[in-house]
Design an enzyme around this catalytic site. Structure first.
Site, mmCIF file in Angstrom:
data_model
loop_
_atom_site.group_PDB
_atom_site.id
_atom_site.type_symbol
_atom_site.label_atom_id
_atom_site.label_comp_id
_atom_site.label_asym_id
_atom_site.label_seq_id
_atom_site.Cartn_x
_atom_site.Cartn_y
_atom_site.Cartn_z
ATOM 1 N N ASN A 218 0.841 -1.201 0.000
ATOM 2 C CA ASN A 218 0.000 0.000 0.000
ATOM 3 C C ASN A 218 0.873 1.247 0.000
ATOM 4 O O ASN A 218 2.087 1.158 -0.059
ATOM 5 C CB ASN A 218 -0.937 -0.028 1.210
ATOM 6 C CG ASN A 218 -0.153 -0.107 2.494
ATOM 7 O OD1 ASN A 218 0.627 0.773 2.799
ATOM 8 N ND2 ASN A 218 -0.342 -1.205 3.246
ATOM 9 N N ASP A 287 -4.201 -5.824 4.673
ATOM 10 C CA ASP A 287 -5.271 -6.625 5.281
ATOM 11 C C ASP A 287 -5.244 -8.067 4.785
ATOM 12 O O ASP A 287 -5.577 -8.989 5.516
ATOM 13 C CB ASP A 287 -6.632 -6.007 4.956
ATOM 14 C CG ASP A 287 -6.817 -4.689 5.691
ATOM 15 O OD1 ASP A 287 -6.433 -4.630 6.872
ATOM 16 O OD2 ASP A 287 -7.312 -3.735 5.076
ATOM 17 N N LYS A 297 8.560 -17.301 -10.594
ATOM 18 C CA LYS A 297 7.801 -16.198 -11.205
ATOM 19 C C LYS A 297 6.636 -16.776 -12.008
ATOM 20 O O LYS A 297 6.843 -17.633 -12.882
ATOM 21 C CB LYS A 297 8.720 -15.391 -12.126
ATOM 22 C CG LYS A 297 8.016 -14.172 -12.695
ATOM 23 C CD LYS A 297 8.922 -13.391 -13.624
ATOM 24 C CE LYS A 297 8.121 -12.264 -14.263
ATOM 25 N NZ LYS A 297 8.832 -11.647 -15.369
ATOM 26 N N PHE A 334 -4.388 3.607 14.930
ATOM 27 C CA PHE A 334 -4.700 4.611 13.914
ATOM 28 C C PHE A 334 -5.917 4.147 13.124
ATOM 29 O O PHE A 334 -6.191 2.943 13.044
ATOM 30 C CB PHE A 334 -3.517 4.804 12.955
ATOM 31 C CG PHE A 334 -2.422 5.650 13.548
ATOM 32 C CD1 PHE A 334 -1.629 5.158 14.574
ATOM 33 C CD2 PHE A 334 -2.198 6.939 13.101
ATOM 34 C CE1 PHE A 334 -0.626 5.932 15.143
ATOM 35 C CE2 PHE A 334 -1.204 7.732 13.662
ATOM 36 C CZ PHE A 334 -0.416 7.222 14.676
ATOM 37 N N LYS A 348 -13.320 1.108 15.737
ATOM 38 C CA LYS A 348 -11.984 0.491 15.870
ATOM 39 C C LYS A 348 -11.466 0.594 17.303
ATOM 40 O O LYS A 348 -10.771 -0.304 17.786
ATOM 41 C CB LYS A 348 -10.990 1.133 14.895
ATOM 42 C CG LYS A 348 -11.178 0.607 13.473
ATOM 43 C CD LYS A 348 -10.254 1.215 12.458
ATOM 44 C CE LYS A 348 -10.654 0.689 11.072
ATOM 45 N NZ LYS A 348 -10.084 1.432 9.967
ATOM 46 N N LYS A 352 -10.667 -3.017 18.618
ATOM 47 C CA LYS A 352 -9.221 -3.301 18.706
ATOM 48 C C LYS A 352 -8.671 -3.072 20.114
ATOM 49 O O LYS A 352 -7.458 -3.116 20.316
ATOM 50 C CB LYS A 352 -8.468 -2.453 17.686
ATOM 51 C CG LYS A 352 -8.928 -2.723 16.237
ATOM 52 C CD LYS A 352 -7.911 -2.316 15.228
ATOM 53 C CE LYS A 352 -8.439 -2.532 13.817
ATOM 54 N NZ LYS A 352 -7.390 -2.921 12.880
#
Ligand code: CTP
Length: 407
Positions: A218, A287, A297, A334, A348, A352
């Site tokens: 990401n 995630d 490959k 966060f 959250k 969490k």
């Protein structure tokens, strides 16, 4: 350097740093060091060697500090023993950049110019940020001199690695200005409210391999987590920074654990969390990961089935896993959201088991890779919106917020 005096809770205007600048191409970076210290509320007085004045004119530092810049031993007729008055004024003496020659002089107690004489005469803690050619840095004579000074309690901000002005590539580059400033502030005893505490931080993205060439990741730059690590060290903490792959220099004084995948990050975090007082989970953990990483490959044609239908499985939630058994540890999470920021962050906080969620809006041009951010602190009593601020100031604010929960 991004400590902002107007927002800074670190302001200690009564402290003085005497900054010694020696003859090195990196001398121009000393101007930024002056600004960084001033922004933290510190008074800076500059002493330059004669050689340093060939690289940067003393006028630059006189303009920045509004103080006389001292160069020669006998330059100031009003102060015939200038080295002694300078030495006494210093709460910390900082040499940045410090050449191999100046290192050698200090290591051997030689005092043949104003700067080396002032260093010999001061009883203030000494911080040295060396900068020189890689071969000079690695020369046994320099290593020996550094070792000698370390034994005497001199704090070194180690040189960085990279392209050097002489064309060589290697170690010898002046350390990051932020690291030099934070090491100096740390020596000044600026807000050491995390002394004796262990702060664990996760930062950056994780990378989940599809095959030896491809991966899922990401946009996280890691800047927020790295800024928190830096700020925690400056405030006296023992810091463990568990980092995914990022293009950032390791912050000064911080124990680094480099990882690639979420599984590796979880294992490293589990280990560090055992002795942590505060856990700050700033990483953008992927995630999902491919159920299997191919050992070769994947090729169009022969591996079309696998390429078109990469099976994904969920990664462990590092924050949730560790916070479920957090005991007395403070946990900061966060929430990077594109929509319903506060509502999602509140969910959250509960799911969490965090003490605080730092929530921010993400999307086009926001948060990822930028140098500033606008966030909310969400805990089970309050939702507090903070003004837009630099990631360095935000780091300080997050640490101050965490301290509210530390029993
Ligand atoms: N986090 C974590 N491990 C994961 C996913 C997230 O430790 N596998 C942590 C992040 O470091 C952050 C918080 O959980 O502190 C929230 O991360 P975020 O990406 O906003 O949320 P997700 O849990 O991934 O949920 P969603 O993607 O559905 O918003």
């Amino acid at each position: 350097m991004t400590i902002d005096a107007s927002n800074s809770t670190n302001a200690v205007p009564t402290k003085t740093v005497v900054l010694g600048i020696t003859g090195c191409i990196a001398a121009y970076k000393s101007a930024e060091i002056v600004r960084g210290l001033q922004k933290a509320g510190v008074r800076v007085k500059v002493v330059m060697t004669e050689h340093a004045t060939h690289f940067v004119d003393p006028v630059t530092f006189r303009s920045l500090t509004h103080e006389k810049v001292a160069v020669g031993l006998f330059d100031d007729p009003s102060d015939p023993i200038h080295h002694i008055s300078l030495a006494q004024e210093a709460d910390v003496m900082l040499l940045a950049p410090c050449t191999a020659n100046m290192l050698a002089k200090i290591a051997n107690g030689i005092a043949d110019d104003l700067l080396s004489t002032t260093v010999l005469a001061t009883t203030a803690p000494l911080v040295i940020a060396p900068a020189m050619n890689v071969h000079m840095y690695e020369n046994p004579a320099t290593r020996y001199n550094i070792g000698k000074l370390q034994i005497r309690g001199v704090h070194f901000v180690e040189a960085g690695t990279g392209y050097l002005a002489c064309g060589d590539i290697g170690k010898g580059r002046l350390a990051d200005v932020e690291d030099i400033v934070s090491a100096t502030l740390s020596m000044l005893g600026v807000k050491r409210d995390l002394a004796g505490k262990h702060v664990m931080i996760t930062a950056g993205p994780t990378v989940e391999p599809i095959d030896p060439v491809r991966y899922i990741t990401n946009r996280s730059s890691g800047k927020t987590g790295y800024a928190i690590a830096r700020a925690a060290f400056a405030r006296g903490a023992d810091v463990t920074l568990i980092s995914g792959p990022v293009a950032l220099q390791a912050p000064e004084g911080v124990s680094m654990v480099y990882v690639q995948t979420a599984d590796e990050m979880l294992a490293a975090a589990q280990e560090a969390f055992k002795s942590a007082d505060i856990g700050i989970f700033a990483a953008a953990v992927a995630d999902m990961k491919p159920a299997r990483a191919a050992d070769h490959k994947l090729k169009k044609g022969s591996d079309d089935d696998q390429l078109s239908g990469i099976e994904l499985v969920e990664n462990p939630d590092i924050l949730e896993t560790l916070a479920a058994n957090k005991g007395s540890r403070v946990v900061v999470g966060f929430a990077a959201e594109t929509d319903n920021v506060i509502e999602n962050a509140q969910k959250k906080l509960i799911s969490k088991h965090a003490d605080v969620i730092v929530a921010n809006q993400v999307g086009e041009g926001m948060a990822f890779g930028t140098d500033d951010n606008e966030v909310w602190f969400i805990d089970d009593e309050d939702t507090e919106g903070l003004p837009r601020m630099s990631k360095a100031n935000l780091a300080d604010a997050i640490l101050s917020k965490s301290l509210e929960f530390l029993s």
